[in-house]
Design an enzyme around this catalytic site. Structure first.
Site, PDB file in Angstrom:
ATOM      1  N   TYR A 148       3.982  -0.985  -2.815  1.00  0.00           N
ATOM      2  CA  TYR A 148       2.725  -0.228  -2.761  1.00  0.00           C
ATOM      3  C   TYR A 148       1.843  -0.592  -3.950  1.00  0.00           C
ATOM      4  O   TYR A 148       0.647  -0.866  -3.809  1.00  0.00           O
ATOM      5  CB  TYR A 148       3.050   1.268  -2.766  1.00  0.00           C
ATOM      6  CG  TYR A 148       1.850   2.184  -2.831  1.00  0.00           C
ATOM      7  CD1 TYR A 148       1.162   2.545  -1.681  1.00  0.00           C
ATOM      8  CD2 TYR A 148       1.413   2.708  -4.042  1.00  0.00           C
ATOM      9  CE1 TYR A 148       0.068   3.388  -1.729  1.00  0.00           C
ATOM     10  CE2 TYR A 148       0.325   3.555  -4.111  1.00  0.00           C
ATOM     11  CZ  TYR A 148      -0.348   3.892  -2.950  1.00  0.00           C
ATOM     12  OH  TYR A 148      -1.436   4.732  -3.015  1.00  0.00           O
ATOM     13  N   SER A 186      -5.705   2.520  -5.719  1.00  0.00           N
ATOM     14  CA  SER A 186      -4.877   3.606  -6.249  1.00  0.00           C
ATOM     15  C   SER A 186      -4.772   3.439  -7.752  1.00  0.00           C
ATOM     16  O   SER A 186      -4.986   2.338  -8.288  1.00  0.00           O
ATOM     17  CB  SER A 186      -3.475   3.563  -5.629  1.00  0.00           C
ATOM     18  OG  SER A 186      -2.574   4.414  -6.317  1.00  0.00           O
TER      19      SER A 186
END
Length: 255
Positions: free
Chosen positions: A161, A148
């Site tokens: 995350y 990401s």
């Protein structure tokens, strides 16, 4: 037919970026293994690919569970005798906020921290750990990890995350070094804001949507745009590429 005859495992292939990649890989000739925990989504994806005249099989898998992962790999080897491509795509994010707290570090409970890393980082570790021996034996293989933009930038608000995705980036680099001698390539995609169920609720907020669209291209990405990046890295077109950390973010990371 850039993946003709290749056996490709795609985790989290029941929706979003994984779904787009499964359809594209199958269209390009791969035998696609849909490793998905959601049985309904996995079966639906399998049927969609088969109805299009391509090859796919759904195997229900929890990538954070070691016994699940070993069973998956054994089944694939029993069926096809080899594994050519592993796309470590599965992960959880903001769409799982009702189950896991997406928050700054000080506000993140330890259980949520461990669970988020268990899926987003440990999942890539476990899948790679049990697929790599197959690829080493073949003396060939290709692993694509899906990280990401959070993994390379200091994006706030979901620190577990972000930590997990940063771990995926670092894992990619060391795996590329360790396993290149076996003719195994390992690369990583870092998507920006992609219009998938993961951020669907956030996109309904005009302020959040405006922020997502602040990059040079002025829009959020499409799942298919991640799928084409994964296809390039999984195909022989990138045969001299390994250890690459590839942002696919509409230029967000350079502003």
């Amino acid at each position: 037919m850039r993946l003709e005859g290749k056996v490709a495992i795609i985790t989290g292939a029941g929706s979003g970026q994984g779904k787009a990649s499964a359809k594209l890989f199958a269209k390009e000739g791969a035998k696609v293994v849909i490793a998905e925990w959601n049985e309904e989504a996995g079966k639906r994806m399998e049927q969609e690919i088969v109805d299009a005249g391509n090859e796919a099989v759904f195997i229900q898998t929890d990538i954070s569970d070691e016994s699940n992962v070993t069973l998956l790999v054994d089944q694939v080897v029993d069926m096809y005798g080899r594994i050519d491509i592993l796309f470590n795509n599965a992960g959880i994010g903001f769409s799982s906020s009702s189950k896991y707290k997406m928050a700054p570090l000080l506000e993140t409970p330890l259980k949520d921290w461990n669970d988020i890393l268990g899926i987003n980082l440990n999942g890539a570790y476990l899948m790679s750990k049990y697929v790599l021996p197959v690829m080493i034996k073949q003396k060939s293989g290709n692993i694509v990890n899906n990280s990401s933009l959070n993994g390379v930038l200091g994006v706030t608000g979901a620190d577990a995350y972000t930590a997990a995705k940063g771990g995926v980036v670092a894992l990619t680099r060391v795996m590329a070094v360790d396993y290149g001698k076996y003719n195994i390539r390992v690369n990583c995609i870092c998507p920006g804001a992609i219009d998938t169920p993961m951020i669907a609720d956030a996109l309904k907020n005009p302020e959040v949507s405006k922020n997502y669209e602040a990059g040079p291209l002025g829009r959020v990405g499409k799942p298919e745009e991640i799928a084409y990046a994964a296809l390039f890295l999984a195909s022989d077109e990138s045969s001299y590429v390994t250890g690459l950390i590839m942002p696919v973010d509409g230029g967000w990371s350079v502003v």
